[in-house]
Every structure is written in C-alpha cells, then in structure tokens.
Design an enzyme around this catalytic site. Structure first.
Site, PDB file in Angstrom:
ATOM      1  N   GLN A 214     -35.490 -14.998  -4.290  1.00  0.00           N
ATOM      2  CA  GLN A 214     -36.345 -13.600  -3.852  1.00  0.00           C
ATOM      3  C   GLN A 214     -37.270 -13.744  -4.345  1.00  0.00           C
ATOM      4  O   GLN A 214     -37.114 -13.314  -5.535  1.00  0.00           O
ATOM      5  CB  GLN A 214     -35.555 -13.020  -3.965  1.00  0.00           C
ATOM      6  CG  GLN A 214     -35.378 -11.501  -3.086  1.00  0.00           C
ATOM      7  CD  GLN A 214     -36.593 -12.467  -1.212  1.00  0.00           C
ATOM      8  OE1 GLN A 214     -35.021 -13.162  -0.073  1.00  0.00           O
ATOM      9  NE2 GLN A 214     -36.705 -11.641  -0.942  1.00  0.00           N
TER      10      GLN A 214
ATOM     11  N   LYS B  15     -29.936 -12.195   5.342  1.00  0.00           N
ATOM     12  CA  LYS B  15     -30.267 -13.151   4.788  1.00  0.00           C
ATOM     13  C   LYS B  15     -29.520 -14.324   5.272  1.00  0.00           C
ATOM     14  O   LYS B  15     -28.793 -15.096   5.627  1.00  0.00           O
ATOM     15  CB  LYS B  15     -30.971 -13.990   3.588  1.00  0.00           C
ATOM     16  CG  LYS B  15     -32.432 -13.942   4.103  1.00  0.00           C
ATOM     17  CD  LYS B  15     -33.654 -14.815   2.702  1.00  0.00           C
ATOM     18  CE  LYS B  15     -34.693 -13.784   2.874  1.00  0.00           C
ATOM     19  NZ  LYS B  15     -35.658 -13.519   2.012  1.00  0.00           N
TER      20      LYS B  15
ATOM     21  N   ASP C 261     -38.841 -21.788   1.952  1.00  0.00           N
ATOM     22  CA  ASP C 261     -39.526 -20.472   2.367  1.00  0.00           C
ATOM     23  C   ASP C 261     -41.321 -21.357   2.383  1.00  0.00           C
ATOM     24  O   ASP C 261     -42.160 -20.725   2.716  1.00  0.00           O
ATOM     25  CB  ASP C 261     -39.255 -20.189   1.135  1.00  0.00           C
ATOM     26  CG  ASP C 261     -38.803 -18.751   1.233  1.00  0.00           C
ATOM     27  OD1 ASP C 261     -38.525 -18.295   1.748  1.00  0.00           O
ATOM     28  OD2 ASP C 261     -38.697 -18.002   0.231  1.00  0.00           O
TER      29      ASP C 261
END
Ligand code: NAD
Length: 284
Positions: free
Chosen positions: A96, A52, A119
C-alpha cells in the site's frame, strides 16, 4: 444526466467474480490469494487496505495482511517482499502506498514479482501496457474504462481529455483511452487555458486531487465525466475533483464521489488477482 453508479457496477462484477473464484477452486484445488503489505498507520491507507481484505472475503479469495511498523527498514520490507514472491500460495502482492519517507518507493515496486504485481505498477507491466502487450493493468484506470463502457457511449473517435499525469492514474488512463481509439489529450498543472482544453472533451477524466476543481465552464454539454479524485473536506466528508452539483446537470453521464471510481478500483484489484492466479496455474 445519468449517474454512473460505481457501487452497483462493482457489486455486480464482484458477484460474477465470486462464481468464478468458486469454479477455480474446484478446478485447481485452491483459492486465489492476495497478500497486502501495509507500513505504518496512515488512516486513509488503513481504510483502503481494510476494503481490499473485505473484498477478498466477499469474492471467496484468501488474503494475507502483513502489517509492518512505520520504522521498518527498507531492507526488512524488501526481505518480506522476496519471501512473498517466493511463496507459491500467494498469487497477488501489493504494498500500500504511500510509504514512509525513508523508504524508496521505486525500489519497493521493482522488487515485487511482475507475475504477482496486481497493481500493475512494476516497470515490466508499465512497459508492456505502453507496448500493447499482455500485462497487469492498474486497477483505477481499468475501473475508469469499465465505468465508461457501462454507459454504452462509444469511445472510438471521441475526444477524451485526462486531467492529471500521474503514473498510477493519469498516464495509464490516457493509454487505455488511446487503445479504445479515442483522440486523447493529457492536461496537467502547466496546461494553458485548461477550461478551453476541457470544453473540447466528449469524455473528461479528472485525477488531480483538488476538491471541486472542475467547474461548469470546463465541461462540454453532453460529456461523460469520470471523477477519480478523493478529497477529504473540512467537515470530514469526501468530495471529488469535480464540482458535482454545478457540473452534473450538463453531462450525459457522471460518476459520484464517494460511490464512483473508488469501489471499482477495489473490484478490479480482485479481478487482477484472479488473472494472476490463472496465469500462474497455467504456467505450472
Ligand atoms: P498526483 O498528485 O500524483 O497527480 C496529480 C496530477 O494532477 C498531476 O499530474 C498534476 O499535473 C495534476 N494537477 C495538479 N494540479 C493541477 C491543476 N491545478 N490543474 C491541472 N492539473 C493539475 O495524484 P494521483 O495519484 O493521480 O491522484 C489524483 C486524485 O485521484 C487524488 O485525489 C487521489 O486521492 C485520487 N485517487 C483515487 C483513486 C480511486 O480509487 N478512486 C485511486 C488513485 C488516486
């Protein structure tokens, strides 16, 4: 059979994003910035996070990596999220997953500002997705739809079967297929006669986390097959949830693992961050 090349599709989308980011910097005087929090030292999570951060650099965005120890308290993690929510220089924020057992994942997701939730996991974004309102769409499901679109096969009116009903993949993919006017079935671990259900599918999306689970007798000839699974095998190599060698010859289009949905997920994260940036800039 045609391979849906996630790496190539992702590379071309990232090049477009790179140009867009440069134009945005000229227009607004700063680059979009993604903040990524990682807790602990899970090797798979570390590898995803590295990907990422690397992608941010590639498209010319700023990034911040916040590494917290496995032992971090929920309170300290929530305080870090609050700090990044309030930081005007941060446009997108993600934590995460998975998190250590002593941390309540829902509390963490709820704490991320809806406007920075790249997200698309926050209940505000999930509700908006299901209500058909503007929202941040989760990265993997959006990547799956882009891969299906890249085949040129029309989705409207087709029978789509999604195997898996997780909040991060199965359910949102099913909603996006419904939005594209497919007739959607969500299959799962308790589905009766799963092979027969799957054989009905013109479009089969598989997100279960079981290596090579989908066999040739579960696939309709000419189907589009999207394999979301990422499984590590005993020899260290990765494989999907679909038995690729047996299934691929039957399909019209199929994604490989690795090099399929994985790269698209990260690319969509970049595009979601750009979207958050634009929305925030236009609000000020
Ligand atoms: P999950 O474990 O949360 O959900 C798995 C789902 O599969 C469940 O809904 C369950 O009902 C279903 N299932 C389990 N066993 C089954 C069976 N025998 N028959 C039918 N259905 C069954 O998983 P998830 O988070 O949705 O992830 C699924 C897979 O996708 C994993 O391999 C994960 O690593 C991968 N994944 C990949 C990406 C990517 O970027 N490519 C992103 C997220 C997840």
């Amino acid at each position: 059979m045609e391979l849906i090349d996630g790496k190539a599709l992702s590379a071309s989308v990232k090049l477009q994003l790179k140009e867009r980011v440069a134009a945005l910097e000229t227009e607004y005087g700063r680059k979009p910035c993604l903040a990524v929090i990682i807790v602990g030292e899970n090797p798979a999570s570390q590898s995803y996070v590295r990907g990422k951060i690397k992608a941010c650099a590639f498209v010319g965005m700023d990034s911040r990596l916040i590494e917290l120890p496995e032992s971090v308290s929920q309170e300290d993690l929530l305080a870090k999220i609050a700090e990044l929510n309030a930081d005007d220089a941060v446009d997108g924020l993600l934590v995460q997953l998975p998190l250590p057992k002593h941390i309540d994942e829902d509390a963490v997701i709820d704490a991320i500002s809806v406007e920075k939730d790249v997200d698309g996991f926050h209940p505000g974004n999930v509700a908006a997705l299901w209500l058909g309102k503007p929202c941040m769409v989760p990265c993997t499901p959006k990547g799956v739809m882009m891969m299906i679109e890249s085949t040129g096969v029309p989705v409207a009116g087709k029978k789509a079967v999604v195997i898996g009903r997780s909040n991060i993949v199965g359910k949102p993919v099913a909603k996006l297929l419904l939005d594209a006017n497919a007739t959607v079935t969500i299959a799962h671990s308790r589905t009766a006669d799963l092979p027969a259900v799957c054989r009905e599918a013109d479009i089969l999306v598989v997100a279960i986390g079981r290596p090579k689970f989908v066999a040739a007798d579960m696939v309709k000839p000419g189907a589009v097959v999207i394999d979301v699974g990422i499984n590590r095998q005993a020899d260290g190599t990765l494989c999907g949830d679909v038995d690729f060698d047996a299934v691929a010859p039957l399909t019209s289009h199929i994604t490989p693992v690795p090099g399929g949905v994985g790269p698209m997920t990260i690319t969509v994260l970049m595009s979601n961050t750009v979207d958050c940036f634009i929305r925030r800039m236009n609000k000020q």
